[in-house]
Design an enzyme around this catalytic site. Structure first.
Site, PDB file in Angstrom:
ATOM      1  N   ARG A 165      -0.183  -2.451  -6.657  1.00 44.56           N
ATOM      2  CA  ARG A 165      -0.502  -3.511  -5.693  1.00 44.56           C
ATOM      3  C   ARG A 165      -1.477  -4.522  -6.315  1.00 44.56           C
ATOM      4  NH1 ARG A 165      -1.014  -4.696  -0.066  1.00 44.56           N
ATOM      5  NH2 ARG A 165      -3.152  -5.052   0.669  1.00 44.56           N
ATOM      6  N   ARG A 211       0.864  -1.174   0.000  1.00 45.99           N
ATOM      7  CA  ARG A 211       0.000   0.000   0.000  1.00 45.99           C
ATOM      8  C   ARG A 211       0.906   1.231   0.000  1.00 45.99           C
ATOM      9  NH1 ARG A 211      -2.087  -3.425   4.192  1.00 45.99           N
ATOM     10  NH2 ARG A 211      -4.172  -4.237   3.718  1.00 45.99           N
ATOM     11  N   HIS A 243      -2.063   2.190  -5.801  1.00 45.14           N
ATOM     12  CA  HIS A 243      -2.772   0.942  -5.528  1.00 45.14           C
ATOM     13  C   HIS A 243      -2.854   0.057  -6.774  1.00 45.14           C
ATOM     14  CE1 HIS A 243      -4.476  -0.492  -1.810  1.00 45.14           C
ATOM     15  NE2 HIS A 243      -5.464  -1.077  -2.450  1.00 45.14           N
ATOM     16  N   LYS A 254      -2.085  -1.836   8.005  1.00 44.35           N
ATOM     17  CA  LYS A 254      -3.226  -1.229   8.686  1.00 44.35           C
ATOM     18  C   LYS A 254      -3.251  -1.649  10.150  1.00 44.35           C
ATOM     19  CE  LYS A 254      -6.331  -0.761   4.709  1.00 44.35           C
ATOM     20  NZ  LYS A 254      -7.644  -1.144   4.144  1.00 44.35           N
ATOM     21  N   TYR A 273      -9.248 -11.029  -6.791  1.00 39.27           N
ATOM     22  CA  TYR A 273      -8.336 -11.168  -7.920  1.00 39.27           C
ATOM     23  C   TYR A 273      -8.664 -12.373  -8.781  1.00 39.27           C
ATOM     24  CZ  TYR A 273      -5.833  -7.631  -5.378  1.00 39.27           C
ATOM     25  OH  TYR A 273      -5.514  -6.474  -4.737  1.00 39.27           O
ATOM     26  N   HIS A 317      -3.890  -9.070   3.875  1.00 41.20           N
ATOM     27  CA  HIS A 317      -5.347  -9.096   4.008  1.00 41.20           C
ATOM     28  C   HIS A 317      -5.736  -9.953   5.212  1.00 41.20           C
ATOM     29  CE1 HIS A 317      -5.997  -8.219  -0.558  1.00 41.20           C
ATOM     30  NE2 HIS A 317      -5.845  -7.122   0.144  1.00 41.20           N
TER      31      HIS A 317
END
Length: 298
Positions: free
Chosen positions: A247, A148, A244, A172, A279, A270
């Site tokens: 990514r 990110r 992004h 995050k 994806y 994730h």
């Protein structure tokens, strides 16, 4: 309880109890600010403890006139989280959002770049300028490690474990993970560090920051966006490109080359594999290849 007091306590809860980043906290708080502004504009004198479902429904109805379905859903989700916190803390008995449904939205597929498009963007970097080596190292890292933009600009020299083939990434909620880094990406980072960064005057507090601006401080997210937008313009790339996008391309290209979804999930950081599963929808040929290779009646 006043709105500003409730919002301040809520932001503290998001930071301490849920471990969210400042960007996420600001995003949640923005939803509450919008509601507060709406109440003030329409002279509603009601506290967060007493506000009714009908009042919030009217706010959402008015806001929806200027929002698409995805933004409406995000607004409702943010408000629901805030009032769930008030219920959790025993300020309210019920959540006024419980009976308010979010609009149905489809899952948005991310934009991706081909390997050729990524190569062309990186080739467009002007290496005659000092920031050229830095920009090349940044884009190679974005694509090579699937970071990110906040993770990229937050990288430290002390996060580089090249001998082991990994970098330590803070994602995050300040959650850390180790991501593999290939030799080619290591090479570009080393070129930048040894030939550009080592000759910069570095401001106090940024001695360990990997990617620096010309003033010797940490780069901003906006600057990385600008660098990529300018490169896309230089090669006349018509796609909507952002950090992004690199990514997304990282994950998609791994999947196309038969990497397993669980490994991609770990590298992207994730929490849920359902986030990574998006994806799978990008490349239908991959699914066809799986069937042809593994199904007993192929």
């Amino acid at each position: 309880m006043k709105w500003q007091t409730a919002l301040k306590d809520y932001k503290t809860y998001l930071k301490i109890e849920r471990g969210l980043s400042e960007n996420s906290i600001s995003s949640y708080a923005l939803d509450i600010y919008k509601l507060i502004q709406y109440l003030e504009t329409n002279n509603f004198e009601v506290s967060p403890i007493k506000i009714s479902s009908e009042t919030i429904q009217q706010f959402i109805y008015d806001a929806a006139k200027q929002l698409n379905a995805r933004s409406q859903s995000r607004l409702i989700s943010g408000l629901r989280s805030f009032f769930s916190y008030l219920v959790f803390e025993d300020y309210r008995e019920t959540n006024p959002l419980d009976l308010i449904e979010s609009p149905k939205i489809g899952r948005k597929l991310p934009d991706t770049l081909s390997e050729e498009e990524i190569d062309n963007l990186i080739k467009a970097i002007d290496l005659s300028k000092p920031e050229g080596e830095r920009n090349r190292a940044m884009l190679e890292t974005l694509y090579g490690c699937g970071l990110r933009v906040s993770e990229l600009i937050g990288l430290k020299l002390s996060d580089l474990f090249f001998a082991e083939g990994f970098i330590k990434v803070t994602g995050k909620g300040d959650k850390q993970r180790f991501v593999p880094i290939v030799n080619a990406t290591q090479k570009y980072i080393n070129l930048y560090v040894q030939h550009i960064r080592n000759h910069q005057t570095i401001q106090a507090g940024f001695e360990d920051t990997l990617f620096l601006n010309r003033r010797g401080k940490q780069l901003t997210r906006a600057m990385v966006f600008t660098i990529i937008k300018n490169l896309a313009k230089a090669i006349d790339l018509k796609k909507n490109v952002s950090p992004h996008t690199f990514r997304h391309s990282f994950a998609t290209h791994l999947l196309e080359n038969d990497a397993d979804l669980r490994s991609i999930q770990l590298m992207l950081g994730h929490e849920s594999i359902t986030t990574t599963e998006i994806y799978v929808h990008l490349d239908k040929s991959h699914l066809t290849k799986v069937i042809e290779e593994f199904h007993p009646r192929k």
